[in-house]
Design a protein around this motif. Structure first.
Motif, short mmCIF file in Angstrom:
data_model
loop_
_atom_site.label_atom_id
_atom_site.label_comp_id
_atom_site.label_asym_id
_atom_site.label_seq_id
_atom_site.Cartn_x
_atom_site.Cartn_y
_atom_site.Cartn_z
N SER A 209 -109.14 -3.06 28.00
CA SER A 209 -109.00 -2.89 26.29
C SER A 209 -110.06 -4.10 25.83
CB SER A 209 -107.85 -3.23 25.75
OG SER A 209 -107.48 -4.45 26.04
N SER A 210 -110.87 -5.09 26.02
CA SER A 210 -111.08 -6.08 25.24
C SER A 210 -113.12 -5.42 26.42
CB SER A 210 -111.35 -7.73 26.59
OG SER A 210 -111.98 -7.21 27.77
N LYS A 211 -113.48 -4.24 27.05
CA LYS A 211 -114.49 -4.17 26.62
C LYS A 211 -114.95 -2.57 25.99
CE LYS A 211 -114.65 -6.55 30.73
NZ LYS A 211 -114.44 -6.36 31.73
N PHE A 212 -113.82 -2.17 24.85
CA PHE A 212 -114.13 -1.19 24.51
C PHE A 212 -114.24 -1.75 22.58
CE2 PHE A 212 -111.35 0.91 27.25
CZ PHE A 212 -112.12 1.70 27.28
N GLY A 213 -115.26 -1.60 22.23
CA GLY A 213 -115.76 -1.66 20.95
C GLY A 213 -117.61 -3.46 20.89
N ARG A 214 -117.45 -3.10 22.74
CA ARG A 214 -118.66 -4.35 22.94
C ARG A 214 -119.97 -3.70 22.99
NH1 ARG A 214 -116.54 -7.84 27.77
NH2 ARG A 214 -115.03 -9.20 26.95
N LEU A 235 -105.38 -1.38 23.69
CA LEU A 235 -106.22 -1.23 23.16
C LEU A 235 -105.96 -0.29 21.64
CD1 LEU A 235 -109.24 0.47 24.04
CD2 LEU A 235 -107.11 2.63 24.00
N GLU A 236 -106.21 -0.84 20.77
CA GLU A 236 -106.75 -0.39 19.41
C GLU A 236 -106.17 0.90 19.32
OE1 GLU A 236 -109.34 -1.92 16.85
OE2 GLU A 236 -109.46 -4.22 17.99
N SER A 242 -109.75 8.20 18.79
CA SER A 242 -110.47 8.51 18.26
C SER A 242 -110.61 9.42 19.57
CB SER A 242 -111.41 7.15 17.95
OG SER A 242 -113.11 7.69 17.57
N LEU A 243 -110.64 8.50 20.99
CA LEU A 243 -111.13 8.60 22.49
C LEU A 243 -110.51 9.95 22.64
CD1 LEU A 243 -110.80 5.16 24.06
CD2 LEU A 243 -112.91 7.03 23.70
N ARG A 244 -109.34 10.77 22.15
CA ARG A 244 -108.69 11.53 22.38
C ARG A 244 -109.03 12.87 21.73
NH1 ARG A 244 -103.79 8.13 23.64
NH2 ARG A 244 -103.32 8.37 25.91
#
Length: 256
Positions: A209-214, A235-236, A242-244
């Protein structure tokens, strides 16, 4: 215990750079004589360079420790993601495991429960992990060594992939940007990953989850090239929603 202390010294020198013997002895909770013997052993192994009153890691070992440090970031989540992905591996198929540290955890999971599989990889650690595993045929690409994550990139690796087709590709990510771009800080790795994504119709993304938004510098591809996204329960919620809503298949690990 001596082996554990040597590992701790290596890691301390990586994170803190040149360090005096007295400071090392205090941090290791050991005598000066013990630490000096440890440093002598590490110097004989080519791990460190000793200076007057202190020590620093040798350059090659610093790169190795950097990989180890990155591998252990979010380790529990990466292992949980590997468990989540494992049932999606097609028995008897040809798969590509990329150089991501979460993908490495999938290789370790596969070693625990082997299945008939032809594995291609550009990651030397993945190849080492699966070497000798029952039923798993391991193929390591040639190419230029990228020491930061012990992988092979470049023209030779890309040419090899262009001649292959994979039933599945398991892809890691340094960054998943808000605009659905998958990116990485290394141009060679980005180029190779882009090629491997074109050589399958089933690309699975493994990213904690730390990779999302980077954001990162070099574009690998877009999420609409991905069949399924696997990440952890941290994951937030708005990111997952939003992904779904954009039609992506998203799989989350369970909360402990």
């Amino acid at each position: 215990m001596a082996g554990d202390r040597l590992t701790r010294i290596r890691r301390y020198l990586y994170f803190n750079g040149m360090t005096g013997v007295h400071e090392l002895a205090e941090q290791m909770e050991a005598s000066l004589a013990t630490v000096r013997r440890d440093l002598q052993r590490l110097e004989e192994q080519g791990v460190i360079v000793r200076t007057h009153g202190g020590a620093a890691l040798a350059d090659a070992v610093e790169r190795e420790v950097a990989f180890e440090a990155r591998e252990h970031q979010q380790l529990d989540n990466k292992r949980a993601i590997a468990d989540l992905v494992f049932p999606h591996i097609r028995r008897g198929s040809a798969v590509f495991l990329d150089a991501g540290t979460t993908v490495l955890q999938l290789a370790r999971r596969l070693r625990l429960d082997p299945m008939p599989l032809t594995v291609f990889t550009n990651n030397m650690t993945v190849a080492d992990t699966l070497s000798g595993t029952d039923g798993v045929d391991v193929n390591l690409l040639g190419g230029r060594v990228r020491h930061f994550n012990r992988c092979l990139v470049g023209l030779l690796a890309e040419q090899a992939i262009e001649g292959l087709w994979f039933d599945q590709v398991f892809l890691g990510a340094s960054a998943v940007q808000p605009d659905d771009t998958i990116s990485t800080p290394d141009s060679g790795e980005a180029s190779l990953n882009a090629v491997m994504m074109r050589r399958t119709d089933d690309c699975l993304l493994l990213a904690d989850s730390s990779k999302f938004g980077r954001h990162s510098t070099f574009r690998v591809g877009r999420l609409d090239q991905i069949s399924r996204i696997f990440t952890d329960h941290e994951l937030e919620e708005d990111v997952g929603r939003s992904l779904r809503e954009r039609g992506h298949q998203l799989f989350l690990t369970r909360k402990p």
